[in-house]
Design an enzyme around this catalytic site. Structure first.
Site, mmCIF file in Angstrom:
data_model
loop_
_atom_site.group_PDB
_atom_site.id
_atom_site.type_symbol
_atom_site.label_atom_id
_atom_site.label_comp_id
_atom_site.label_asym_id
_atom_site.label_seq_id
_atom_site.Cartn_x
_atom_site.Cartn_y
_atom_site.Cartn_z
ATOM 1 N N GLU A 197 50.397 -23.729 4.615
ATOM 2 C CA GLU A 197 51.048 -24.910 4.032
ATOM 3 C C GLU A 197 52.470 -24.645 3.560
ATOM 4 O O GLU A 197 53.383 -25.440 3.810
ATOM 5 C CB GLU A 197 50.219 -25.472 2.870
ATOM 6 N N HIS A 239 39.083 -30.552 -3.880
ATOM 7 C CA HIS A 239 39.420 -31.624 -2.939
ATOM 8 C C HIS A 239 39.542 -32.983 -3.623
ATOM 9 O O HIS A 239 39.573 -34.013 -2.945
ATOM 10 C CB HIS A 239 38.362 -31.713 -1.825
#
Lengths: 327, 371
Positions: free
Chosen positions: A60, A129
C-alpha cells in the site's frame, strides 16, 4: 433515469472519466483482472488494458507513493484501497506527500489523485476491517475528504473527484454498495464541497454522512410521526465542511445533532461541533448533541457491534429530548 | 566475521599496532570493498565532458562548504545535511542523463542533486535562507527542494518515501509510451538514497514493482557506510546492496562512488537499458560523507583513520589529476574554474541575503492547486 446500484454508479463514473481523459488510470490490489473487491472496476481491465487498470502487488505505501509520483508527472491516478483500513499502511504517502507536497514545494507540483475505497463498520468484519479513517486523516493539510451515501451522489462526486486537481480521499461504505436508485443519465457532476440537504425541516438540524444518513432517515420517519420536523443534512464534504449550508440550517432550527459512525474522540463530529460552537454559538437554543461510535475497537460479536455504532432509535431519542427541552 | 575483521584480530594477536600501515584494514569492510572493486582504469572522457563534470563537482563542494559557514553564522536554520565527499555520485549519474527531460528524486541530502539537475544555485541558496526566491518559495527548506522546471521531484525527508514517488515518474514514462502511444516518451528516473534506506520496506516494494513492470528507473544507492550513527555493517545482513538486485531479476552494479568517470559509465549503461525498455538497475555507489550526518551531528563514532582513507580518494582531486594527466586541462584552468565558482557562490549568498521573505499574507497559499 436508470435504476443503478451504488457500486455500478461508481464504476460508470470511472469508466466515463477514463474514456474522457486518457490520463485517468486506476491502481490498486485486485482492481484489474479481478474487477475490484467490490466490483467497482469490473471489466475496465479488459476495456482499458493493464497499464490503465493496474493490478499492484500488496504494497500500500509504495503504490500510493507511486500514484503521487504519477500525478506529479501528468497522470490522474485513482488509487483503490481494497479496504480503506489498509491505507493506514500508506499513511506516510497520503500525509507527507499527497497532502503536504504541493505546499512544501512552493506550488511546483500538483497531485490530482483520488484515493477511494470502502470504509466503515460492516457486518462482523472485525476491528481492523471496520475502521473510519476519515477521522484519522482529517488533520492532514491539503487533501479534500468526501463521503458518498447514494448511487446518485456516488457517481457525481466520483467524477468531480477525478477532475479535481487536488488529492481527494473518497470514502465509500462497505454496506452501501448494493444500494439502488434511479440516477440521472449520462454526464453529471456533484460539487465536492457542498453538503446535501436531504430533507428540509424547521425543528432540529441533523448533520450526518455516509451510511448514517440512512439510519437518520429511519429516525426522521419516526420523528415526523411525532410531529418533529427534522432538517437532515448529509455533509458529503468532510473536509472542508460546507459551513454555509450548516450555518443557514442552524439559524433556522437553533438545535443541532451530529450523527457519525467514527469514534467520538478526535472524530468528525468533534471538529464539526467546535466550528459550530465558534460560528453559531448565539444561534443555539440548546447544547449541541453528538452521537458517535464508542471509543473501542469494533467487536466481532454482532450484538456488541450494534451497540458500538449509533442505531436509529438513539437518534429518535436524542431528537425528542432536544425538542422537548430535556437537553 | 569479514576478512578485514580477521586481519585486524590477527594483527592484534601478533602484537602489531592496531593502527596498521594498511589503511584499508583500519578503515573497515566498507573501504575494503572499494579497494577490491577493480584496478581502476579511468574511463575515457573528452575535455568538454571532463570539465562539465569537474565544474559540477566543484560547485557541489563549494556550495556545501558555504552552507556550513552560513549555518554557523546563523543565516541558515533547521537540519542541514551536507554532501561533501559524495559529489561523484550526483555528478556522475545526473550528467549521464538528460536535463529537463529525465527525472530526479532525492532525499534530505538534496542540495547537490538539485544543483546537478540544473536548479540555479541562487534558487537553492535562497531556499536555504527561507526566501521567496527559493526553488520551493521558502516553504520547503533544506530537505524539501523541488523544481518542476528542472524535473527535480523533490527532496524527501523521511527514509524511503521518495522511492515510490520516483517509481511513479517512471511509471508515467511507460504509461505515456505504451498506454498513450507516445513513442517519444523515454524519460528515465533516477532515485537517490542511502545505505540506511536499503533496510526499509518501500525500497523492496519498489524494486519488485520496477522489475515487474520494467520501469525506466535507476535506484542509486549512495552507500556512505553510515546512517547517522549506525554502521551499515551493523544494520544489514548482507552489506553488498547491489546483490539484492538479483533477487528481483534486475541488473545490479557496484561502482567506486569516489570515481566520477566510473559512476558516469555505470549510469550510462543503466540509462541505456532503461531507455531501451529493459527495465531498472540497482546501482550501488561506494562513497563516504566527509561531514557528520547533519550539521547538528557531533560525529563522535567515525574513526579518524576511516575518514583519512576516504579523503585520500577525494573525487574532485581524482578527476583533476586525471584531466591533467591526460592533458585535457591544465592546473591553471582548473584553478580558474574554482575561482569562478567561488565568485558564483558569493553572488548566490548576496542574492539570497537581499531576497525578499515570503509575504505573511501568503502563509496559506499553495495548499490547493488553484492557489
Amino acid at each position: 433515469m436508470a435504476e443503478t446500484l451504488l457500486f455500478n454508479a461508481l464504476r460508470e463514473a470511472i469508466d466515463e472519466e477514463m474514456a474522457r481523459d486518457p490520463h485517468v488510470c486506476v491502481m490498486g490490489e485486485d482492481v484489474g483482472q479481478y474487477g475490484g473487491s467490490y466490483k467497482v472496476t469490473k471489466d475496465l481491465y479488459d476495456k482499458y488494458g493493464e497499464l490503465r487498470v493496474l493490478d499492484t502487488p500488496i504494497a500500500e505505501n509504495a503504490f500510493t507513493g507511486m500514484a503521487v509520483g504519477a500525478a506529479m508527472t501528468g497522470l490522474r491516478p485513482i488509487v483503490e484501497g481494497m479496504n480503506m483500513g489498509f491505507l493506514l499502511l500508506a499513511f506516510n504517502q497520503i500525509s507527507n506527500n499527497m497532502g503536504m507536497l504541493r505546499y512544501t514545494s512552493g506550488g511546483n507540483f500538483t497531485i490530482p489523485a483520488v484515493v477511494r475505497g470502502p470504509g466503515g463498520v460492516g457486518r462482523q468484519l472485525g476491528a481492523e476491517h471496520s475502521q473510519r479513517l476519515e477521522a484519522y486523516f482529517h488533520a492532514v493539510p491539503g487533501i479534500k475528504i468526501v463521503a458518498v451515501s447514494t448511487p446518485t451522489n456516488a457517481k457525481g462526486l466520483m467524477k468531480a473527484a477525478i477532475r479535481d486537481n487536488n488529492p481527494v480521499l473518497f470514502f465509500e461504505h462497505v454496506l452501501l454498495y448494493n444500494l439502488s436508485e434511479d440516477i440521472p443519465e449520462g454526464d453529471y457532476v456533484c460539487a465536492l464541497d457542498q453538503a446535501e440537504i436531504v430533507r428540509e425541516g424547521k425543528d432540529v438540524t441533523i448533520l450526518t454522512y455516509s451510511r448514517m444518513r440512512h439510519h437518520c432517515l429511519k429516525a426522521v420517519e419516526q420523528l415526523s410521526q411525532d410531529g418533529i420536523d427534522v432538517e437532515l443534512i448529509d455533509l458529503i464534504s468532510l473536509k472542508p465542511f460546507d459551513m454555509e449550508t450548516i450555518r443557514a440550517s442552524i439559524r433556522k432550527t437553533h438545535k443541532v445533532i451530529v450523527v457519525e459512525e467514527c469514534m467520538k474522540t478526535g472524530g468528525i463530529g468533534a471538529e464539526l461541533l467546535a466550528l459550530i460552537t465558534e460560528q453559531c454559538f448565539d444561534e443555539l437554543d440548546a447544547r449541541p448533541v453528538r452521537l458517535s461510535s464508542q471509543d473501542i475497537p469494533t467487536p466481532y460479536n454482532g450484538t456488541l457491534e450494534n451497540l458500538t455504532i449509533i442505531q436509529p432509535h438513539q437518534i429518535v431519542e436524542a431528537a425528542r429530548a432536544l425538542q422537548s427541552g430535556q437537553i | 566475521m569479514t576478512q578485514a575483521d580477521m586481519s585486524r584480530d590477527l594483527a592484534a594477536a601478533s602484537g602489531a599496532p592496531s593502527c596498521s600501515a594498511d589503511a584499508t584494514h583500519v578503515a573497515g569492510p566498507h573501504a575494503e570493498r572499494l579497494e577490491n572493486l577493480y584496478p581502476a582504469t579511468p574511463a575515457a572522457v573528452t575535455r568538454d565532458e571532463g570539465l562539465v563534470l569537474y565544474r559540477d563537482m566543484v560547485l557541489g563542494r563549494r556550495f556545501e562548504d558555504k552552507c556550513a559557514e552560513m549555518y554557523y553564522r546563523g543565516k541558515m536554520f533547521g537540519f542541514v545535511h551536507l554532501y561533501n565527499g559524495q559529489e561523484a555520485v550526483s555528478t556522475g549519474v545526473i550528467k549521464a542523463m538528460k536535463a529537463q527531460h529525465d527525472w530526479f528524486c532525492s532525499t534530505y541530502r538534496d542540495h547537490v542533486h538539485a544543483l546537478s539537475a540544473g536548479v540555479p544555485a541562487r534558487e537553492v541558496m535562497s531556499e536555504l535562507f527561507g526566501k521567496e526566491t527559493g526553488c520551493s518559495k521558502g516553504r520547503g527548506g533544506s530537505m524539501h527542494l523541488f523544481s518542476k522546471e528542472h524535473h527535480l521531484l523533490g527532496g524527501y525527508a523521511f527514509i524511503g518515501e521518495g522511492i515510490p514517488v520516483a517509481l511513479g515518474a517512471a511509471f508515467t514514462s511507460r504509461y505515456k509510451r505504451d498506454a498513450l502511444g507516445d513513442a517519444s516518451s523515454d524519460a528515465v528516473t533516477a532515485a537517490f538514497f542511502g545505505d540506511g534506506t536499503c533496510n526499509i520496506g518501500q525500497f523492496y516494494e519498489c524494486l519488485n514493482m520496477a522489475a515487474l513492470w520494467k520501469l525506466p528507473i535507476l535506484f542509486v544507492v549512495e552507500n556512505n557506510k553510515w546512517a547517522i550513527g549506525m554502521d551499515h555493517n551493523r544494520a544489514t545482513s548482507d552489506p553488498e546492496i547491489w546483490r539484492k538486485a538479483a533477487a528481483f531479476g534486475m541488473a545490479g552494479e557496484e561502482v567506486d562512488g569516489m570515481d566520477v568517470l566510473a559512476v558516469r559509465a555505470a549510469a550510462q549503461r543503466a540509462v541505456e537499458r532503461a531507455r531501451a525498455g529493459e527495465g531498472p538497475t540497482l546501482l550501488e555507489c561506494l562513497t563516504y560523507r566527509y561531514r557528520g550526518h547533519s550539521l547538528a551531528d557531533p560525529d563522535e563514532l567515525r574513526a579518524a583513520e576511516e575518514k583519512e582513507f576516504w579523503a585520500k580518494r577525494d573525487p574532485i582531486q581524482r578527476l583533476a589529476a586525471q584531466l591533467i594527466d591526460q592533458s585535457l586541462a591544465t592546473v591553471d584552468e582548473l584553478k580558474a574554474i574554482d575561482k569562478e565558482i567561488d565568485a558564483h557562490i558569493a553572488d548566490c549568498v548576496e542574492f539570497a541575503l537581499a531576497a525578499p521573505e515570503p509575504k505573511p499574507e501568503e502563509l496559506t497559499r499553495y495548499i490547493w492547486a488553484e492557489d
